[in-house]
Scaffold this active site. Structure first.
Site, PDB file in Angstrom:
ATOM      1  CG  ASP A  10      -1.832   1.085   1.400  1.00  0.00           C
ATOM      2  OD1 ASP A  10      -1.631   2.131   0.742  1.00  0.00           O
ATOM      3  OD2 ASP A  10      -2.790   0.949   2.178  1.00  0.00           O
ATOM      4  CB  ILE A  11       1.392   3.934  -2.513  1.00  0.00           C
ATOM      5  CG1 ILE A  11       2.628   4.738  -2.930  1.00  0.00           C
ATOM      6  CG2 ILE A  11       0.137   4.791  -2.506  1.00  0.00           C
ATOM      7  CD1 ILE A  11       2.627   5.155  -4.394  1.00  0.00           C
ATOM      8  CB  VAL A  33      -3.931   4.371  -5.506  1.00  0.00           C
ATOM      9  CG1 VAL A  33      -3.894   5.216  -6.741  1.00  0.00           C
ATOM     10  CG2 VAL A  33      -2.746   4.664  -4.614  1.00  0.00           C
ATOM     11  CG  ASP A  34      -7.828   9.999  -6.106  1.00  0.00           C
ATOM     12  OD1 ASP A  34      -7.169  10.714  -5.341  1.00  0.00           O
ATOM     13  OD2 ASP A  34      -8.657  10.441  -6.929  1.00  0.00           O
ATOM     14  CB  THR A 122      -2.687  -0.771 -14.177  1.00  0.00           C
ATOM     15  OG1 THR A 122      -2.394  -0.692 -12.777  1.00  0.00           O
ATOM     16  CG2 THR A 122      -1.523  -0.257 -14.992  1.00  0.00           C
ATOM     17  N   GLY A 123      -5.813   0.310 -12.878  1.00  0.00           N
ATOM     18  CA  GLY A 123      -6.945  -0.160 -12.077  1.00  0.00           C
ATOM     19  C   GLY A 123      -8.237   0.199 -12.784  1.00  0.00           C
ATOM     20  CB  ILE A 124     -10.799   2.717 -11.821  1.00  0.00           C
ATOM     21  CG1 ILE A 124     -11.126   2.128 -10.441  1.00  0.00           C
ATOM     22  CG2 ILE A 124     -12.023   3.381 -12.440  1.00  0.00           C
ATOM     23  CD1 ILE A 124     -11.318   3.136  -9.326  1.00  0.00           C
ATOM     24  CE1 TYR A 125     -10.504   6.826 -14.801  1.00  0.00           C
ATOM     25  CE2 TYR A 125      -8.412   7.966 -14.985  1.00  0.00           C
ATOM     26  CZ  TYR A 125      -9.750   7.986 -14.682  1.00  0.00           C
ATOM     27  OH  TYR A 125     -10.345   9.154 -14.263  1.00  0.00           O
TER      28      TYR A 125
HETATM   29  N1  AR6 Z   1      -1.463   1.502  -2.865  1.00  0.00           N
HETATM   30  C1  AR6 Z   1      -0.848   1.243  -4.051  1.00  0.00           C
HETATM   31  N2  AR6 Z   1      -1.511   0.915  -5.171  1.00  0.00           N
HETATM   32  C2  AR6 Z   1      -2.860   0.851  -5.103  1.00  0.00           C
HETATM   33  C3  AR6 Z   1      -3.584   1.106  -3.908  1.00  0.00           C
HETATM   34  C4  AR6 Z   1      -2.822   1.462  -2.758  1.00  0.00           C
HETATM   35  N3  AR6 Z   1      -3.401   1.742  -1.595  1.00  0.00           N
HETATM   36  N4  AR6 Z   1      -4.914   0.970  -4.175  1.00  0.00           N
HETATM   37  C5  AR6 Z   1      -5.018   0.599  -5.468  1.00  0.00           C
HETATM   38  N5  AR6 Z   1      -3.784   0.518  -6.029  1.00  0.00           N
HETATM   39  P1  AR6 Z   1      -6.607   2.959  -9.594  1.00  0.00           P
HETATM   40  P2  AR6 Z   1      -6.461   4.338 -12.176  1.00  0.00           P
HETATM   41  C6  AR6 Z   1      -3.385   0.178  -7.398  1.00  0.00           C
HETATM   42  O1  AR6 Z   1      -7.889   2.332  -9.904  1.00  0.00           O
HETATM   43  O2  AR6 Z   1      -6.570   3.050 -12.891  1.00  0.00           O
HETATM   44  C7  AR6 Z   1      -9.842   6.670  -9.029  1.00  0.00           C
HETATM   45  O3  AR6 Z   1     -11.208   6.641  -8.732  1.00  0.00           O
HETATM   46  C8  AR6 Z   1      -4.361  -0.588  -8.264  1.00  0.00           C
HETATM   47  O4  AR6 Z   1      -4.276  -1.986  -7.982  1.00  0.00           O
HETATM   48  O5  AR6 Z   1      -6.370   3.485  -8.235  1.00  0.00           O
HETATM   49  O6  AR6 Z   1      -5.399   5.307 -12.602  1.00  0.00           O
HETATM   50  C9  AR6 Z   1      -9.363   8.049  -9.483  1.00  0.00           C
HETATM   51  O7  AR6 Z   1     -10.045   9.078  -8.809  1.00  0.00           O
HETATM   52  C10 AR6 Z   1      -3.826  -0.266  -9.650  1.00  0.00           C
HETATM   53  O8  AR6 Z   1      -2.761  -1.141  -9.995  1.00  0.00           O
HETATM   54  O9  AR6 Z   1      -6.258   4.201 -10.583  1.00  0.00           O
HETATM   55  C11 AR6 Z   1      -9.700   8.004 -10.935  1.00  0.00           C
HETATM   56  O10 AR6 Z   1     -11.055   8.318 -11.168  1.00  0.00           O
HETATM   57  C12 AR6 Z   1      -3.253   1.142  -9.501  1.00  0.00           C
HETATM   58  O11 AR6 Z   1      -3.181   1.393  -8.098  1.00  0.00           O
HETATM   59  C13 AR6 Z   1      -9.430   6.575 -11.339  1.00  0.00           C
HETATM   60  O12 AR6 Z   1      -9.597   5.820 -10.132  1.00  0.00           O
HETATM   61  C14 AR6 Z   1      -4.104   2.205 -10.144  1.00  0.00           C
HETATM   62  O13 AR6 Z   1      -5.492   1.885  -9.931  1.00  0.00           O
HETATM   63  C15 AR6 Z   1      -8.024   6.364 -11.808  1.00  0.00           C
HETATM   64  O14 AR6 Z   1      -7.870   5.052 -12.280  1.00  0.00           O
END
Ligand code: AR6
Length: 172
Positions: A10-11, A33-34, A122-125
């Protein structure tokens, strides 16, 4: 020479000078992560994001802004907005490259020495993880820096961790 580290976790637990947030154009928080950064970092981060919004109207995809670290054990947080994957029809590859370049540039301008990145987009996007990992490593390796001496890639899921490990072990 920048030292690259890879960790799984977790970052929000990282003790580096700056962590990067995968934000959205509103800068008002979200999931993934946001959400984790705003939840644990506290209201101060949101207030600063609102100030930035009032000044410049949010943050465009590929760009980055900087706030304090709030309650997190970091000096600063860089908020960058990754592209939402759409088969590269909107130049998502170059936009993701810009996220890394603009985040590194902001860290450099603020004389920060260590920076941690999540796997932006790489998550929601839904950006393909293999492509995103190659971009992240490439952009870090080609960035010329005076101040940054350590870059940490923080992977939250096994798939990303294994991809980064393979690419870094093979000296990609
Ligand atoms: N620590 C590190 N990495 C994480 C954590 C954490 N606590 N939580 C998730 N990840 P995402 P995106 C990873 O969905 O794809 C938000 O709603 C996750 O597994 O957080 O850029 C924003 O407000 C993945 O590999 O971001 C935007 O609307 C990575 O972080 C949208 O999501 C990115 O996943 C951005 O989507």
């Amino acid at each position: 020479m920048v030292k690259i580290e890879l960790i799984k976790g977790d970052i929000t637990n990282l003790e580096v000078e700056v962590i990067v947030n995968a934000a959205n154009t509103s800068l008002l928080g979200g999931g993934g992560v946001d959400g984790a950064i705003h939840r644990k970092g506290g209201k101060q981060i949101l207030y600063e994001c609102i100030e930035i919004r009032n000044r410049q109207g949010g943050c465009k995809t590929g760009e980055a802004v900087i706030t304090s670290g709030g309650n997190l054990p970091v000096k600063k947080i860089i908020h960058t907005v990754g592209p939402r994957w759409n088969d590269n029809k909107s130049d998502e590859v170059n936009k993701l490259k810009s996220c890394y370049q603009n985040s590194l540039r902001l860290a450099e301008e603020n004389k920060l020495t260590s920076i941690a990145f999540p796997n932006i987009s790489t998550g929601i996007y839904k950006f393909p993880k293999d492509k995103a990992a190659e971009i992240a490593i490439n952009e870090v390796k080609r960035f010329e820096t005076v101040f940054i001496n350590k870059v940490v890639f923080v992977c939250f899921d096994d798939e990303n961790f294994d991809l980064y490990k393979m690419l870094l072990d093979f000296g990609f």
